[in-house]
Every structure is written in structure tokens, then in C-alpha cells.
Design a protein around this motif. Structure first.
Motif, PDB file in Angstrom:
ATOM      1  N   GLY A 256       0.728  -1.086   0.160  1.00 51.28           N
ATOM      2  CA  GLY A 256       0.055   0.056  -0.106  1.00 51.28           C
ATOM      3  C   GLY A 256       0.729   1.340  -0.008  1.00 51.28           C
ATOM      4  O   GLY A 256       0.391   2.193  -0.568  1.00 51.28           O
ATOM      5  N   VAL A 257       1.943   1.155   0.955  1.00 47.81           N
ATOM      6  CA  VAL A 257       2.992   2.304   0.776  1.00 47.81           C
ATOM      7  C   VAL A 257       3.348   2.659  -0.597  1.00 47.81           C
ATOM      8  O   VAL A 257       3.561   3.605  -1.011  1.00 47.81           O
ATOM      9  CB  VAL A 257       4.112   2.262   1.692  1.00 47.81           C
ATOM     10  N   PHE A 258       3.870   1.708  -1.162  1.00 45.34           N
ATOM     11  CA  PHE A 258       4.162   1.629  -2.646  1.00 45.34           C
ATOM     12  C   PHE A 258       3.238   2.439  -3.534  1.00 45.34           C
ATOM     13  O   PHE A 258       3.578   3.303  -4.255  1.00 45.34           O
ATOM     14  CB  PHE A 258       4.779   0.062  -3.253  1.00 45.34           C
ATOM     15  N   LEU A 259       1.931   1.940  -3.716  1.00 43.74           N
ATOM     16  CA  LEU A 259       0.992   2.239  -4.450  1.00 43.74           C
ATOM     17  C   LEU A 259       0.654   3.750  -4.090  1.00 43.74           C
ATOM     18  O   LEU A 259       0.182   4.436  -5.173  1.00 43.74           O
ATOM     19  CB  LEU A 259      -0.244   1.584  -4.274  1.00 43.74           C
TER      20      LEU A 259
ATOM     21  N   ILE B  92      -0.082   2.910 -13.004  1.00 46.47           N
ATOM     22  CA  ILE B  92       0.696   2.325 -11.857  1.00 46.47           C
ATOM     23  C   ILE B  92       0.911   0.889 -12.753  1.00 46.47           C
ATOM     24  O   ILE B  92       1.954   0.362 -12.897  1.00 46.47           O
ATOM     25  CB  ILE B  92      -0.107   1.970 -10.569  1.00 46.47           C
ATOM     26  N   VAL B  93      -0.445   0.477 -13.412  1.00 45.22           N
ATOM     27  CA  VAL B  93      -0.167  -0.784 -13.943  1.00 45.22           C
ATOM     28  C   VAL B  93       0.506  -0.935 -15.061  1.00 45.22           C
ATOM     29  O   VAL B  93       1.496  -2.007 -15.398  1.00 45.22           O
ATOM     30  CB  VAL B  93      -1.698  -1.229 -14.291  1.00 45.22           C
ATOM     31  N   LYS B  94       0.416   0.150 -15.885  1.00 44.93           N
ATOM     32  CA  LYS B  94       1.228   0.137 -17.195  1.00 44.93           C
ATOM     33  C   LYS B  94       2.805   0.816 -17.225  1.00 44.93           C
ATOM     34  O   LYS B  94       3.484   0.375 -18.122  1.00 44.93           O
ATOM     35  CB  LYS B  94       0.308   0.983 -18.421  1.00 44.93           C
TER      36      LYS B  94
ATOM     37  N   THR C 211       7.444   0.516 -12.872  1.00 43.43           N
ATOM     38  CA  THR C 211       8.135  -0.693 -12.683  1.00 43.43           C
ATOM     39  C   THR C 211       7.576  -1.489 -11.562  1.00 43.43           C
ATOM     40  O   THR C 211       7.782  -1.090 -10.376  1.00 43.43           O
ATOM     41  CB  THR C 211       9.857  -0.501 -12.839  1.00 43.43           C
ATOM     42  N   GLY C 212       7.182  -2.750 -11.999  1.00 43.29           N
ATOM     43  CA  GLY C 212       6.781  -3.637 -10.913  1.00 43.29           C
ATOM     44  C   GLY C 212       5.348  -3.131 -10.282  1.00 43.29           C
ATOM     45  O   GLY C 212       4.599  -3.924  -9.425  1.00 43.29           O
TER      46      GLY C 212
ATOM     47  N   ASP D 167       8.029 -11.557 -15.598  1.00 42.71           N
ATOM     48  CA  ASP D 167       6.861 -12.160 -14.862  1.00 42.71           C
ATOM     49  C   ASP D 167       7.413 -13.573 -14.510  1.00 42.71           C
ATOM     50  O   ASP D 167       7.125 -14.280 -13.477  1.00 42.71           O
ATOM     51  CB  ASP D 167       5.725 -12.330 -15.817  1.00 42.71           C
ATOM     52  N   GLY D 168       8.263 -14.184 -15.428  1.00 39.05           N
ATOM     53  CA  GLY D 168       8.916 -15.575 -15.203  1.00 39.05           C
ATOM     54  C   GLY D 168       9.362 -15.570 -13.742  1.00 39.05           C
ATOM     55  O   GLY D 168       9.505 -16.388 -13.051  1.00 39.05           O
TER      56      GLY D 168
END
Lengths: 358, 185
Positions: free
Chosen positions: A66-69, A87-89, A92-93, B146-147
Motif C-alpha cells: 500500500g505504501v508503494f501504491l 501504475i499498472v502500465k 516498474t513492478g 513475470d517468469g
């Protein structure tokens, strides 16, 4: 001075304790961590008795992710949905961390519910643990609150419809629902207030109550297992052994969450539009929406109210000293009826098309 | 055993009426009188329920009949109606988006940058956005990295399992399996 002591040790031929022991002693002198070594019955290390601890590990996972998000999420209604997509696209990560956060939230609800069922089944809410049962029920309600606010935060059609339901329920509650009305603070979007609830108010309350919960477990001891007839003769182990087993279960859980986050990452729905109702709420709330489908919006209010009234009343109604399920037929049958009802209502919502209620 | 049967019968009796009952109807504030809002809702219905255009068609009809038609290009809405009637959701949606001055279908391809917030800010429970964008699916196949994440997660899980076995109670007694006699009350 320290050198002198070392020389004295060598002169005396005394074996020095290993470095790990010495390091722990240094820490213990200052923090008193040895207090965690208090004895607990051996059954505390079984999975069923570790569910509360594993639930707490999901809280840690949720706080870290949550802190990351929060570094990338924008709670302004105009930008919230796009910031989740960002965030999703683009982060990184981001997709993985959001996936872990999403699945950890589901896991926390399931684990908290299983913990509650275990406590019910083994009669662990009975005297003198009634207060701790109430603390646990309050924490369970807060977990549901966190799931609800988290659903709204992604600000897609599903989240918006969830909020719309809550606004209507707040209207039904009249003055009691003031916090959920947009009128409370007209210049601040309600999404921003729900964000504050999600990242500060609810986790803060859960952490505070967790401390009380743990303190009361220490005060009353781990509840005896009704399956062990001769409780006093049961072997004891230090509480730290319970903690390390919880940690091991927590690692298993973390691995599962990681796999789920990679293989089944949550999506983001369309940006919301007012005036339509086309989505289903998260599965956790399905049983309530079956009630809504049958008796209207009041069904949600009544359903949640009755469930929590039953949970709160339980230790004051079931006051018999027996803890084994065979000695509590009425409580066990009543609990089974409630549980099966929730499951049946959940399944009913799964098979229907979303209906327009608002 | 008899008690268990009674419990089961109680549960079935409780669930049966719900399975047979009909859903409660809408009880909200009613249909909007603004064509622009009805067009927005029609677009959202196409996006959220692409396989069922009947509800969107209904909203388009309502928009054409709405008393307040400000901000809507009605000829585009008429064309959208024809497109939806011929089951062309893509064209119908694009025409509806044009009808209210929105950029057709591009929002999910070119998402609004976080800093580019419209000047008019939402308050209260307003959604803050005008047009429904395409959903972003969660699972789009495995991507770069992902791997490694999958392997690391599996490794963490296996280590956890190993430790859980290693730290298991020495006697393994006390599992709430129903074994053993009930304790004395």
C-alpha cells in the motif's frame, strides 16, 4: 573496558557465548524481547490456532504494498482511474505490487473469517475472553471497511456503484450516515475522504486494536483446545515458536500471493458514469446484494446489521462453560445456519445478472 | 446425526424462498432529463455490457426524447441509433462520443496524463470523468520479468513450507480434528 573483560574471560577459560546470543542479549537488555519467550500450549502452533497470526502477516503485506501504491495513486476523481492504469502500465513492478495488494486483501478477509470461525467452533470467545472477541469482531468489520474503500478507490464503474450504494444507505441511516454523505465536506470529493480512510483511519484503527488483541491474548493466555481433555498436562513451548511458525505460514502465503499476482492480476474497469448499474460488487459483498435483490436497498443494511448483532451478542448469549462442539449443539447449529445462509446467498448473487437498484 | 439433519432442513427452508423470489425493482431518483447524461450512460452501457446493446438503445431513445438537449449533436445520436439497431457497437459508440464532443475511443489507448486534469474539478460524489473508457484487462499474458517473479514467489512459498514443516509442534498433538473426548465442563 570491554577488552579487559575479554581478557578476563580468556584467562578464566570460560567459553564465550556465540555472537548471535550476545547480539540478542544486547538487544534484550534494551528492548526486553525475551518477554516474548513466555510459555504457550503446544497446540498454539497448529495451523488453525495460527490463523490470527497469519492474518496479521497479510496486514504487513498490505501496508508495504500500500505504501508503494500511494506514491503513484491520485485520489482526485478526474485522475484516479487513470492513475491506477498508470501504475499498472508505466510503473516498474506496479502491476505485480497492485496484484499482491489485491490478493492480500482477499486473503486477509478469508483468513480473518476462518480465524473467527475457528474461535467460534472451539468456544474461545467464552469467559474470560468476551472482550477480546468483541475486539476481533470490530477488526473484522474494519477489514470489510478496508475492502470496501479499496474497491471504491480504483474509481471504475464497479467502485462508483459501490459508493453509490453506500451513499443511499447513508441516506437511509439519516443522521447516523453523515460521514458517507457528500454534504459533510462539500468542497472535498468523497473519494479523497475515502482514500484517507483507506490509508490512515482504517489501518490505524486495525493496528491499534491489534495491539489490544495481542495484549489480551497475553493476558488470558492462548485458549485451551477442547480436543485435549487434559489441558494442564499439555506440553508448553515459548511464544517465539508460535511466532516463527506464523512467519513460516506467512512465507507460504506470500508465495501464493506472488503467484496469483503474476497469473491473475486485477484489471481496471471503465471510468465511471452516473445513473447506470451494470456491475456486481466484489464477491465478499455478494450475500448482501442477494438481500438487496429481494427486498431492496434496506436488505444491505439489515443483513449487515443482523450479522454483526449476532456476532456481538454471541459471548453474552452462549455462556455455558463447555467448549467442545458436541457440548454446544444450539450454538453450533445456529452458527452453521448463519454460515450456510451466507454461502447460499453468495452463490445466488453469482448466478444472477446485475439489476438496477439505484 | 438427528441434530445435523434438523440444521440442514433449517438452512434449506431459509434458502428456498430466496431462490424462488423475484428481484426487487429499481427505486432510485429516476431517469435524467438531460440528453448529454443519457448519452454518457448509453456509452457506459456499451463499454460495460458489449454483448447486450438493448439497454444502450433504450438510453439513446431516451436521449432523443429528453427535454434538455443542450450540448448534444442530435444527428450523430440518430446515426448512433441506426448503428446500434444494426448491432454495430463500435460505430454506435464512436458516434455517441462525437455527439457530446468526446474524443472517440482513444482514452484507453492514450490515457489522460495525471497532470492533465480538466479545469472543472469534481466535488462531492461526482465521478469527475465524462466518458467511459475501455476496461484495462488484468491478464494479458505473461510479460517481461513475470517468469522471474513467478519463480521467486514459488521459491518463497517452498521455503515457507519447509520452515512450517520444520517448526511444526514436536508431538503434533492438539489438532482440532475432533479426536479425543470433550473436556469436562
Amino acid at each position: 573496558m570491554a577488552r579487559t573483560t575479554e581478557v578476563e574471560h580468556r584467562d578464566a577459560g570460560a567459553a564465550r557465548p556465540p555472537w548471535r546470543r550476545r547480539a540478542l542479549d544486547v538487544i534484550d537488555d534494551r528492548l526486553g524481547i525475551n518477554a516474548l519467550q513466555y510459555p504457550v500450549p503446544e497446540h498454539a502452533n497448529n495451523l488453525a490456532w495460527s490463523l490470527g497470526g497469519v492474518t496479521a502477516t497479510t496486514l504487513v503485506v498490505l501496508i508495504v504494498t500500500g505504501v508503494f501504491l500511494t506514491q503513484y495513486y491520485n485520489p482526485a476523481p478526474e485522475a484516479a482511474n487513470d492513475s491506477v492504469r498508470f501504475i499498472v502500465k508505466n510503473v516498474t513492478g506496479g502491476r505485480f505490487v497492485r496484484g499482491v495488494h489485491f490478493w492480500a486483501a482477499q486473503a486477509m478477509y478469508v483468513l480473518a473469517a476462518l480465524h473467527l470461525i475457528r474461535v467460534f467452533f472451539t468456544g474461545s470467545y467464552k469467559k474470560p475472553r468476551e472482550a477480546n472477541w468483541l475486539v476481533g469482531v470490530t477488526m473484522f468489520a474494519l477489514v470489510i471497511g478496508a475492502l470496501f474503500t479499496g474497491t471504491v478507490l480504483k474509481w471504475d464503474q464497479e467502485g462508483f456503484e459501490a459508493l453509490s450504494h453506500n451513499l443511499e444507505i447513508a441516506r437511509l441511516l439519516g443522521g447516523l450516515g453523515f460521514w458517507f454523505t457528500a454534504n459533510l465536506s462539500k468542497n472535498v470529493p468523497i473519494l479523497v475522504r475515502l482514500y484517507v480512510a483507506h490509508v490512515a483511519i482504517i489501518p490505524g484503527l486495525i493496528l491499534g486494536l491489534l495491539a489490544v488483541h495481542a495484549m489480551l491474548v497475553k493476558r488470558h493466555g492462548i485458549s485451551p483446545s477442547p480436543a485435549i481433555p487434559d489441558a494442564p498436562s499439555e506440553p508448553r513451548e515459548p511464544f517465539t515458536h508460535h511466532l516463527r511458525r506464523v512467519g513460516a505460514f506467512g512465507l507460504v502465503l506470500l508465495g501464493v500471493l506472488g503467484v496469483l499476482a503474476v497469473l491473475f492480476p486485477p484489471g481496471v474497469g471503465p471510468t465511471p458514469v452516473e445513473g447506470i448499474e451494470v456491475t456486481k460488487p466484489p464477491w465478499i459483498f455478494w450475500w448482501l446484494f442477494t438481500l438487496e435483490n429481494q427486498i431492496g436497498l434496506k436488505g444491505i443494511l439489515w443483513g449487515a446489521g443482523v450479522l454483526f448483532a449476532l456476532l456481538i451478542a454471541l459471548p453474552f448469549v452462549d455462556r455455558s462453560p463447555g467448549r467442545h462442539w458436541r457440548k454446544r449443539p444450539i450454538a453450533i447449529v445456529a452458527g452453521a445456519v448463519v454460515l450456510v445462509t451466507l454461502i447460499v446467498f453468495t452463490i445466488l448473487e453469482a448466478v444472477v445478472t446485475p439489476a438496477q437498484h439505484l | 446425526m438427528r441434530r445435523a439433519r434438523i440444521g440442514l432442513a433449517l438452512v434449506l427452508a431459509l434458502a428456498a424462498p430466496l431462490a424462488l423470489a423475484t428481484p426487487a425493482g429499481a427505486h432510485g431518483a429516476g431517469e435524467s432529463k438531460k440528453a448529454v447524461e443519457l448519452v454518457q450512460q448509453a456509452i457506459a452501457l456499451i463499454v460495460n455490457k458489449p454483448g447486450d446493446l438493448a439497454a444502450a438503445e433504450e438510453k439513446v431513445n431516451d436521449a432523443l426524447k429528453a427535454p434538455d438537449k443542450a450540448g448534444v449533436d442530435l444527428p450523430s445520436v440518430e446515426q448512433a441509433k441506426t448503428a446500434l439497431e444494426s448491432r454495430d457497437a463500435h460505430r454506435g459508440r464512436a458516434l455517441l462520443e462525437r455527439a457530446i464532443g468526446a474524443k472517440p475511443h482513444l482514452s484507453s489507448v492514450e490515457p489522460l496524463a495525471i497532470r492533465e486534469i480538466p479545469a472543472e474539478r469534481a466535488t462531492g460524489a461526482e465521478p469527475g470523468t465524462k466518458v467511459a473508457t475501455d476496461p484495462l484487462p488484468g491478464r494479458r499474458g505473461l510479460e517481461t520479468g513475470d517468469g522471474a517473479l513467478l519463480l521467486e514467489s514459488l521459491a518463497v512459498g517452498v521455503i515457507g513450507m519447509g520452515l512450517a514443516v520444520r517448526f511444526r509442534p514436536t508431538r503434533g498433538a492438539g489438532a482440532p480434528s475432533g479426536r479425543g473426548a470433550p473436556e469436562e465442563a
